[in-house]
Design a protein around this motif. Structure first.
Motif, short mmCIF file in Angstrom:
data_model
loop_
_atom_site.label_atom_id
_atom_site.label_comp_id
_atom_site.label_asym_id
_atom_site.label_seq_id
_atom_site.Cartn_x
_atom_site.Cartn_y
_atom_site.Cartn_z
N PHE A 1 0.86 -1.20 0.00
CA PHE A 1 0.00 0.00 0.00
C PHE A 1 0.89 1.24 0.00
O PHE A 1 2.04 1.20 0.45
N ILE A 2 0.34 2.33 -0.52
CA ILE A 2 1.00 3.63 -0.48
C ILE A 2 -0.04 4.68 -0.11
O ILE A 2 -1.10 4.77 -0.74
N ILE A 3 0.26 5.47 0.92
CA ILE A 3 -0.55 6.65 1.21
C ILE A 3 0.03 7.77 0.34
O ILE A 3 1.16 8.20 0.53
N ILE A 4 -0.76 8.21 -0.64
CA ILE A 4 -0.23 9.14 -1.65
C ILE A 4 -0.52 10.60 -1.34
O ILE A 4 -0.03 11.49 -2.04
N GLY A 5 -1.30 10.90 -0.33
CA GLY A 5 -1.59 12.30 -0.01
C GLY A 5 -2.80 12.39 0.92
O GLY A 5 -3.37 11.37 1.30
N VAL A 6 -3.16 13.63 1.24
CA VAL A 6 -2.54 14.86 0.79
C VAL A 6 -1.68 15.45 1.90
O VAL A 6 -1.83 15.09 3.07
N GLN A 7 -0.80 16.38 1.51
CA GLN A 7 0.02 17.06 2.49
C GLN A 7 -0.86 17.79 3.50
O GLN A 7 -1.86 18.41 3.14
N LYS A 8 -0.50 17.72 4.78
CA LYS A 8 -1.23 18.31 5.89
C LYS A 8 -2.66 17.77 5.98
O LYS A 8 -3.59 18.46 6.38
N GLY A 9 -2.80 16.49 5.61
CA GLY A 9 -4.11 15.87 5.68
C GLY A 9 -4.21 14.74 6.69
O GLY A 9 -5.21 14.04 6.72
N GLY A 10 -3.16 14.54 7.49
CA GLY A 10 -3.19 13.47 8.48
C GLY A 10 -2.43 12.23 8.07
O GLY A 10 -2.57 11.18 8.71
N THR A 11 -1.61 12.32 7.03
CA THR A 11 -0.91 11.12 6.54
C THR A 11 0.06 10.56 7.57
O THR A 11 0.22 9.35 7.70
N ASP B 1 -8.62 24.75 5.06
CA ASP B 1 -7.83 24.46 6.26
C ASP B 1 -6.47 23.86 5.88
O ASP B 1 -5.46 24.13 6.54
N ARG B 2 -6.48 23.05 4.83
CA ARG B 2 -5.21 22.46 4.39
C ARG B 2 -4.24 23.54 3.94
O ARG B 2 -3.05 23.52 4.28
N ALA B 3 -4.73 24.51 3.17
CA ALA B 3 -3.87 25.58 2.66
C ALA B 3 -3.29 26.41 3.81
O ALA B 3 -2.10 26.76 3.81
N SER C 1 -10.14 13.61 5.91
CA SER C 1 -9.22 13.88 7.02
C SER C 1 -9.96 14.22 8.30
O SER C 1 -9.55 13.79 9.40
N GLU C 2 -11.04 14.97 8.19
CA GLU C 2 -11.79 15.36 9.38
C GLU C 2 -12.34 14.15 10.11
O GLU C 2 -12.47 14.16 11.35
N ASP C 3 -12.66 13.07 9.38
CA ASP C 3 -13.10 11.83 10.04
C ASP C 3 -11.96 11.20 10.83
O ASP C 3 -12.18 10.65 11.91
N LEU C 4 -10.75 11.28 10.28
CA LEU C 4 -9.60 10.77 11.02
C LEU C 4 -9.39 11.56 12.30
O LEU C 4 -9.07 10.98 13.35
N TYR C 5 -9.57 12.88 12.23
CA TYR C 5 -9.34 13.72 13.41
C TYR C 5 -10.39 13.46 14.49
O TYR C 5 -10.07 13.45 15.68
N THR C 6 -11.65 13.29 14.08
CA THR C 6 -12.73 13.17 15.07
C THR C 6 -12.93 11.75 15.57
O THR C 6 -13.33 11.54 16.72
N ASP C 7 -12.64 10.75 14.72
CA ASP C 7 -12.80 9.35 15.13
C ASP C 7 -11.67 8.52 14.52
O ASP C 7 -11.87 7.76 13.58
N PRO C 8 -10.46 8.68 15.06
CA PRO C 8 -9.31 7.99 14.46
C PRO C 8 -9.44 6.47 14.47
O PRO C 8 -8.99 5.82 13.53
N ALA C 9 -10.07 5.93 15.49
CA ALA C 9 -10.19 4.47 15.57
C ALA C 9 -11.01 3.93 14.41
O ALA C 9 -10.67 2.91 13.80
N ALA C 10 -12.11 4.61 14.09
CA ALA C 10 -12.97 4.15 12.99
C ALA C 10 -12.25 4.26 11.65
O ALA C 10 -12.31 3.35 10.82
N THR C 11 -11.55 5.37 11.43
CA THR C 11 -10.83 5.55 10.16
C THR C 11 -9.70 4.55 10.05
O THR C 11 -9.45 4.00 8.96
#
Length: 254
Positions: free
Chosen positions: A10-20, A105-107, A185-195
């Motif tokens: 697998f490769i996480i390809i992006g995005v920058q400042k998105g929680g990678t 927010d990313r910018a 990304s916002e799902d990762l921030y609010t519920d990291p376990a689910a993501t």
């Protein structure tokens, strides 16, 4: 059980400042995921001339345990014009993971991070206004040359990196949708376990629970003016609409 191919699986390809960084660090805590030598290998953008064998050497040997997989996360991959074809030519079966963050927010996060590490000296307003000038001719040079490096394309693309639909089009014309996981990304921030577990399911791995879900590479930055925030929202709105229409999913950023 059929043997797995060599990494990357697998490769996480992006995005920058998105929680990678956070997602990658969660993944390598799973007992069946082994880390690469470093999170951002940057093979397909900066080190492609080193060759496939060098890339293989960046991953642990999974031959002894066919239950284990390995991957990397280089968030410039999604944005670099040559990377999609390079990945497809070498690893057409690889699974791709994309985190998409509200581009406004990313910018802003991108800008303040680069101020912090010394890559940006202009004000936020001036940096955004200067982007077309900084990028003038750079995409054409990148597209024309396999070896050209553009500092401004990598670093000073606060707006361009948030036009996600243009980037996904390059990847999705090569890879079937079954091989691409698009996360908010916002799902990762609010519920990291689910993501985290959504990603494990995509990788055909059993669910896993971590003791804690630490945020990695996150930063605090001052609020921007309402006028500038609205300007950025207005800029990205049509691009977000195109993204929603293309994916059949409204990310709710507007």
């Amino acid at each position: 059980m059929n043997p797995l191919p060599k990494p990357p699986h697998f490769i996480i390809i992006g995005v920058q400042k998105g929680g990678t960084t956070s997602l990658y660090n969660y993944l390598i805590q799973h007992p069946q995921i082994l880390p690469a030598q470093e999170k951002e290998v940057h093979f397909f953008d900066f080190k492609f001339e080193k060759g496939k064998d060098w890339y293989y050497s960046q991953f642990p040997d999974t031959d002894d345990n066919q239950d284990q997989i390995a991957g990397e996360a280089s968030p410039y991959y999604i944005f670099h014009p040559h990377v999609p074809q390079r990945v497809y030519d070498l690893f057409p079966q690889v699974k791709l993971i994309v985190l998409l963050r509200n581009p406004v927010d990313r910018a802003i996060s991108h800008y303040y991070y680069y101020v912090k590490i010394g890559y940006e000296t202009l004000s936020l307003e001036d940096a955004i206004a200067a982007e077309p000038i900084r990028l003038q001719g750079e995409i054409e040079k990148l597209t024309a040359s396999e070896t050209y490096y553009s500092y401004n394309h990598q670093h000073h693309t606060y707006l361009s990196r948030g036009i996600y639909v243009n980037q996904l089009l390059m990847w999705m014309k090569l890879f079937p949708k079954e091989q691409i996981l698009i996360l908010k990304s916002e799902d990762l921030y609010t519920d990291p376990a689910a993501t985290f577990n959504t990603t494990l399911d995509f990788l055909n791995l059993p669910p896993h629970q971590l003791e804690n879900y630490e945020k990695h590479n996150s930063g605090e930055y001052p609020p921007v003016s309402e006028e500038l925030y609205q300007q950025l929202k207005d800029y990205f709105r049509p691009h977000n609409q195109r993204l929603a229409e293309y994916l059949g999913k409204d990310f709710g950023w507007d």
